[in-house]
Motif scaffolding. Structure first.
Motif, PDB file in Angstrom:
ATOM      1  N   ASN A 206       0.847  -1.193   0.000  1.00  0.00           N
ATOM      2  CA  ASN A 206       0.000   0.000   0.000  1.00  0.00           C
ATOM      3  C   ASN A 206       0.885   1.247   0.000  1.00  0.00           C
ATOM      4  N   ILE A 207       0.443   2.259  -0.721  1.00  0.00           N
ATOM      5  CA  ILE A 207       1.209   3.501  -0.868  1.00  0.00           C
ATOM      6  C   ILE A 207       0.406   4.667  -0.313  1.00  0.00           C
ATOM      7  N   LEU A 208       1.100   5.539   0.397  1.00  0.00           N
ATOM      8  CA  LEU A 208       0.539   6.812   0.821  1.00  0.00           C
ATOM      9  C   LEU A 208       1.323   7.935   0.154  1.00  0.00           C
ATOM     10  N   ILE A 209       0.622   8.922  -0.331  1.00  0.00           N
ATOM     11  CA  ILE A 209       1.261  10.096  -0.915  1.00  0.00           C
ATOM     12  C   ILE A 209       0.865  11.299  -0.067  1.00  0.00           C
ATOM     13  N   SER A 210       1.853  11.921   0.543  1.00  0.00           N
ATOM     14  CA  SER A 210       1.579  13.085   1.395  1.00  0.00           C
ATOM     15  C   SER A 210       2.073  14.353   0.710  1.00  0.00           C
ATOM     16  N   SER A 211       1.382  15.435   0.982  1.00  0.00           N
ATOM     17  CA  SER A 211       1.780  16.722   0.408  1.00  0.00           C
ATOM     18  C   SER A 211       1.119  17.848   1.176  1.00  0.00           C
ATOM     19  N   SER A 212       1.806  18.960   1.210  1.00  0.00           N
ATOM     20  CA  SER A 212       1.217  20.168   1.792  1.00  0.00           C
ATOM     21  C   SER A 212       0.334  20.898   0.785  1.00  0.00           C
ATOM     22  N   ASP A 213       0.408  20.479  -0.482  1.00  0.00           N
ATOM     23  CA  ASP A 213      -0.386  21.091  -1.552  1.00  0.00           C
ATOM     24  C   ASP A 213      -1.700  20.324  -1.681  1.00  0.00           C
ATOM     25  N   GLU A 214      -2.722  20.786  -1.014  1.00  0.00           N
ATOM     26  CA  GLU A 214      -4.003  20.075  -1.001  1.00  0.00           C
ATOM     27  C   GLU A 214      -4.654  20.069  -2.374  1.00  0.00           C
TER      28      GLU A 214
END
Length: 269
Positions: A206-214
């Protein structure tokens, strides 16, 4: 080196080998497309958008149009090498490495509308690429064209009599989609790096992609979840805002994507 009269012609052996591999890639990809299109597939005449195209479909059509434009410009300036390189780059990087791999889940589990849409796009891309390549590779493109499902009423039984692609007939350019695809490819690159780093040969994590750019995250989730899952060889892809939302059991990629995104892979449950 090959002598031709009093002149010497330079031959790059590596380029010859590369061209051989490209021919094989073209043949194998065409074979795959024929198998997925099926005997009952009927291409539209003329090709037109159905309204069911995804962002991925629109991207590949946009790049096809750009390739036709670049090829036309290069041929008009007698720059044959540049024209051939543009076609090879489109086929290798855009069609084979990205589009075909991304639509495999759709061909297996998509709705009838989704399947028909990607089949029409696949056929159109193959047909146009063969026409673009025909001056450079007349024998191979003729053989593949003969096995291509023909449009109703098409009397061009040979590629020699078909119209060469003209830029005015390819008006689907959406260059802004290239920015999204650049982010998508970079994310998949980081995910594949993590797979290699932790020796995940067959397992799909499983992959999670995090970002401060909503805004970017919402666009990726809305338009590219399926391509991201397929191209990263993952079990699932989810999106979270900010690094603090990452649960335990995940490892993070060493590099950020687009200065805002980071990829996290689940190793423990």
């Amino acid at each position: 080196m090959a002598d031709y009269g009093t002149q010497t012609i330079n031959i790059e052996v590596d380029h010859v080998k590369s061209s051989k591999l490209f021919c094989n890639k073209l043949w194998q990809a065409s074979k795959f497309m024929h198998s997925k299109l099926g005997d009952n597939f009927v291409p539209k005449r003329p090709f037109e958008l159905s309204g069911y195209e995804s962002s991925l479909d629109n991207w590949i059509l946009s790049n096809l149009g750009e390739t036709v434009q670049h090829c036309d410009k290069s041929l008009r300036s007698y720059d044959m090498n540049q024209a051939a390189n543009q076609i090879r780059q489109f086929w290798h990087q855009d069609i084979c490495d990205t589009y075909i791999e991304a639509i495999k889940p759709i061909l297996l589990n998509g709705t009838e509308e989704e399947k028909e849409t990607v089949k029409q796009v696949l056929h159109f891309c193959l047909e146009t690429t063969l026409q673009l390549l025909s001056p450079f590779m007349p024998y191979l493109t003729e053989e593949l064209y003969q096995h291509l499902q023909q449009r109703q009423g098409n009397l061009n039984v040979t590629i020699c009599n078909s119209w060469y692609p003209k830029p005015r007939n390819f008006q689907w350019q959406k260059p802004f989609l290239n920015d999204d695809m650049a982010v998508l490819r970079a994310i998949c690159k980081e995910a594949l790096f993590l797979r290699d780093e932790f020796d995940l040969t067959k397992a799909r994590a499983n992959i999670l992609i995090s970002s401060s750019d909503e805004i970017l995250l919402n666009r990726l989730e809305r338009n590219y979840t399926s391509p991201l899952t397929a191209l990263s060889r993952s079990n699932s892809v989810e999106f979270v805002t900010g690094i603090l939302s990452i649960p335990e059991g995940y490892v993070s990629s060493p590099k950020t994507v687009n200065n805002t995104c980071q990829v996290h892979m689940q190793l423990q449950r």
